[in-house]
Design a protein around this motif. Sequence first.
Motif, PDB file in Angstrom:
ATOM      1  N   ILE A 176      45.967  32.371  43.666  1.00  0.00           N
ATOM      2  CA  ILE A 176      46.243  32.494  42.226  1.00  0.00           C
ATOM      3  C   ILE A 176      45.206  31.716  41.412  1.00  0.00           C
ATOM      4  O   ILE A 176      44.695  32.203  40.390  1.00  0.00           O
ATOM      5  CB  ILE A 176      47.671  31.993  41.917  1.00  0.00           C
ATOM      6  N   CYS A 177      44.875  30.501  41.861  1.00  0.00           N
ATOM      7  CA  CYS A 177      43.868  29.688  41.161  1.00  0.00           C
ATOM      8  C   CYS A 177      42.513  30.387  41.162  1.00  0.00           C
ATOM      9  O   CYS A 177      41.809  30.414  40.146  1.00  0.00           O
ATOM     10  CB  CYS A 177      43.752  28.314  41.814  1.00  0.00           C
ATOM     11  N   MET A 178      42.156  30.956  42.315  1.00  0.00           N
ATOM     12  CA  MET A 178      40.886  31.680  42.392  1.00  0.00           C
ATOM     13  C   MET A 178      40.891  32.874  41.448  1.00  0.00           C
ATOM     14  O   MET A 178      39.878  33.189  40.798  1.00  0.00           O
ATOM     15  CB  MET A 178      40.640  32.140  43.830  1.00  0.00           C
ATOM     16  N   ALA A 179      42.024  33.554  41.364  1.00  0.00           N
ATOM     17  CA  ALA A 179      42.132  34.729  40.487  1.00  0.00           C
ATOM     18  C   ALA A 179      41.973  34.318  39.030  1.00  0.00           C
ATOM     19  O   ALA A 179      41.269  34.987  38.256  1.00  0.00           O
ATOM     20  CB  ALA A 179      43.476  35.414  40.704  1.00  0.00           C
ATOM     21  N   ILE A 180      42.607  33.201  38.634  1.00  0.00           N
ATOM     22  CA  ILE A 180      42.521  32.738  37.243  1.00  0.00           C
ATOM     23  C   ILE A 180      41.082  32.349  36.886  1.00  0.00           C
ATOM     24  O   ILE A 180      40.553  32.736  35.840  1.00  0.00           O
ATOM     25  CB  ILE A 180      43.470  31.545  37.012  1.00  0.00           C
ATOM     26  N   LEU A 181      40.436  31.574  37.801  1.00  0.00           N
ATOM     27  CA  LEU A 181      39.067  31.146  37.536  1.00  0.00           C
ATOM     28  C   LEU A 181      38.100  32.333  37.542  1.00  0.00           C
ATOM     29  O   LEU A 181      37.143  32.373  36.760  1.00  0.00           O
ATOM     30  CB  LEU A 181      38.635  30.114  38.574  1.00  0.00           C
ATOM     31  N   SER A 182      38.348  33.283  38.418  1.00  0.00           N
ATOM     32  CA  SER A 182      37.498  34.488  38.460  1.00  0.00           C
ATOM     33  C   SER A 182      37.621  35.261  37.155  1.00  0.00           C
ATOM     34  O   SER A 182      36.613  35.727  36.598  1.00  0.00           O
ATOM     35  CB  SER A 182      37.885  35.378  39.638  1.00  0.00           C
ATOM     36  N   LEU A 183      38.860  35.409  36.688  1.00  0.00           N
ATOM     37  CA  LEU A 183      39.090  36.130  35.430  1.00  0.00           C
ATOM     38  C   LEU A 183      38.419  35.398  34.262  1.00  0.00           C
ATOM     39  O   LEU A 183      37.828  36.037  33.381  1.00  0.00           O
ATOM     40  CB  LEU A 183      40.594  36.249  35.175  1.00  0.00           C
ATOM     41  N   LEU A 184      38.492  34.057  34.264  1.00  0.00           N
ATOM     42  CA  LEU A 184      37.850  33.259  33.219  1.00  0.00           C
ATOM     43  C   LEU A 184      36.338  33.473  33.240  1.00  0.00           C
ATOM     44  O   LEU A 184      35.700  33.674  32.197  1.00  0.00           O
ATOM     45  CB  LEU A 184      38.183  31.777  33.425  1.00  0.00           C
ATOM     46  N   PHE A 185      35.783  33.446  34.426  1.00  0.00           N
ATOM     47  CA  PHE A 185      34.336  33.618  34.577  1.00  0.00           C
ATOM     48  C   PHE A 185      33.894  34.988  34.054  1.00  0.00           C
ATOM     49  O   PHE A 185      32.929  35.100  33.292  1.00  0.00           O
ATOM     50  CB  PHE A 185      33.952  33.475  36.054  1.00  0.00           C
ATOM     51  N   VAL A 186      34.601  36.039  34.488  1.00  0.00           N
ATOM     52  CA  VAL A 186      34.249  37.409  34.079  1.00  0.00           C
ATOM     53  C   VAL A 186      34.398  37.575  32.567  1.00  0.00           C
ATOM     54  O   VAL A 186      33.592  38.247  31.931  1.00  0.00           O
ATOM     55  CB  VAL A 186      35.118  38.431  34.827  1.00  0.00           C
ATOM     56  N   SER A 187      35.432  36.928  31.985  1.00  0.00           N
ATOM     57  CA  SER A 187      35.639  37.033  30.535  1.00  0.00           C
ATOM     58  C   SER A 187      34.479  36.411  29.765  1.00  0.00           C
ATOM     59  O   SER A 187      33.964  36.992  28.802  1.00  0.00           O
ATOM     60  CB  SER A 187      36.953  36.338  30.139  1.00  0.00           C
ATOM     61  N   VAL A 188      34.061  35.216  30.200  1.00  0.00           N
ATOM     62  CA  VAL A 188      32.922  34.565  29.552  1.00  0.00           C
ATOM     63  C   VAL A 188      31.668  35.410  29.708  1.00  0.00           C
ATOM     64  O   VAL A 188      30.873  35.583  28.780  1.00  0.00           O
ATOM     65  CB  VAL A 188      32.708  33.152  30.132  1.00  0.00           C
ATOM     66  N   ALA A 189      31.506  35.961  30.916  1.00  0.00           N
ATOM     67  CA  ALA A 189      30.326  36.792  31.181  1.00  0.00           C
ATOM     68  C   ALA A 189      30.316  38.033  30.291  1.00  0.00           C
ATOM     69  O   ALA A 189      29.274  38.428  29.762  1.00  0.00           O
ATOM     70  CB  ALA A 189      30.303  37.199  32.653  1.00  0.00           C
TER      71      ALA A 189
END
Length: 592
Positions: A176-189
């Motif tokens: 879940i933590c990886m999913a949240i951080l991945s989503l954050l990264f993609v959003s910023v990108a």
Amino acid sequence: MTKKKEKSIAQRTMYYYWRELMKNKRYFIALLIIEPIAIALGAYVSVYIFSEIINMLSSGKIMADQVISTFMPYVILLVLAMFISEALWRVVIFISTKLETRVVYGLNRLSFDVISEQSMNFHNNRFGGSLVSAVNKFSGGFARLNGLLMWNILYLIVALIFNFAILGPTLPAFAICMAILSLLFVSVAWISFKGIRVLNEREANAQNKLSGRLADSITNILSVKSYGREQHEKKLYADVNGETQRASLKLLVASTKRDIGFGGIIVMIQGLFVVLLAFGGLWFGTPVGTLILAIMYGRNLVEEIWGVNRILRDTNRAFGDAYDMTMILDETNDVVDARDARPLAVTAGAVDFRAIDFTHADGNEAVFDGLSLDIRSGERIGLVGRSGSGKTTLTKLLLRFADVQKGEILIDGQNISAVTQESLRKNIAYVPQETTLFHRTIAENIAYGRPDASRAEIVRAAKLANAWEFIKDLPKELDTLTGERGVKLSGGQRQRVAIARAILKDAPLLVLDEATASLDTESEKLIQEALSRLMKGRTSIVIAHRLSTVAEMDRIIVLEHGKIVEDGSHVELLKRGGIYATLWNKQTGMIE
């Protein structure tokens, strides 16, 4: 440019890429099937098997006499997975390379076809070097996107699937933590992608201008040197080069700011790995192999998420590179064949300009306003008049380099707007005022209108055009390369080669626009004899500044400000004492 239009252009670029890609869909589909399997076997299945081996070893339950029987199946599976993965990668690289080669070839051909079919007005308003750059960048944009698909996008998809499918049930909090951080990264990108796309397009446009300026200066290097304008050209190039540099620096600054934000998210993800090791192993008793599996999967995912930065950056650059060519592909051609256009059938060669109106696309005043001119079959017409009177424009309208706004032009009763441009121009032998040749052999240049002509026919045309006298003295004779735009030949030699080309073409209509302007008096006399034979029985339109060139024509048309002010034979016009007589007397020295 509005964001809506930018989006539309990107969509149009994808339309052209996708259309060409679907012509090779069997390779594309094979790639989408085989590559994920190769990635999964090499980077994820093998790691999973390895983690299982570590878990069993660390459990302390495996007896010494059970090692071979317990671990041999896993070892075999591990080796087999690596072997199959490696074999599949060889297939993937072959398919991807072949797919890219075929699509790039198709895109290059599409670009060339569209550019070559554009009107002369289109080409007159563009640098040749910029068009070359646009074509190369357009196909290069696809190559860039293909590389992203192969080395980034598919890897990311597989990484996401294995991370959440395998780690989700065993380490749900970590997943879940990886999913949240991945989503954050993609959003910023994604947010940064939208902002940087404009900067990419500006940089690509600046680079195209730079290529155009370079090509313009090099193509006209003789004028640059003969007028001592090297410093001027250096300044012009430096200005455009500076504009390109500024565009690149703005893109660099924006990209650096984005990467700093990405770096912060990556640090958070790496911190998650430390938490996993500390709490997962010590507090929750998670097996060592599972921890290693999570870390290795997580690291793979981090690498692929970081690749989102590259995916968006290169996607931006690909669309920026493709921008100019996409605009050209979407541009409406102002001279097109009618849907039901048929081939021109020339039976007699009569030409009729009926009440034509024409204004240049970038002009304010009409060149012609209701001009009418009837040229009978086989008649030889001379067009004379001061510069800007419309002589050359009239012949270019006959060739449909541009279309009239009103009225019609007929050949043997057929409206030229209703026939194919190719058939129209095949029936007209045209020698322009400024002759340029292909960087090919003299033989290829002469035979351009009739590529199936024999060597003997080429030589005969060269002799009739008075070109053989200099060709036979060249080291390779007809096989001599002329240089870019024919620069290895003099102006008179280029014109004689062009006249030989027209002679060999043997078309029923002949248009000569100052065809003997660069010839000396002796050569002109010989050429006139050849042209007289060529014009016999053919409808001919001859533009000449030297009135002696048209004195033997059946009729001489005098144009003034786009209107016919005099019409008659040489003798008749001299008797009238009008504009033609005045021009003739000036040229022959009878008046000053």
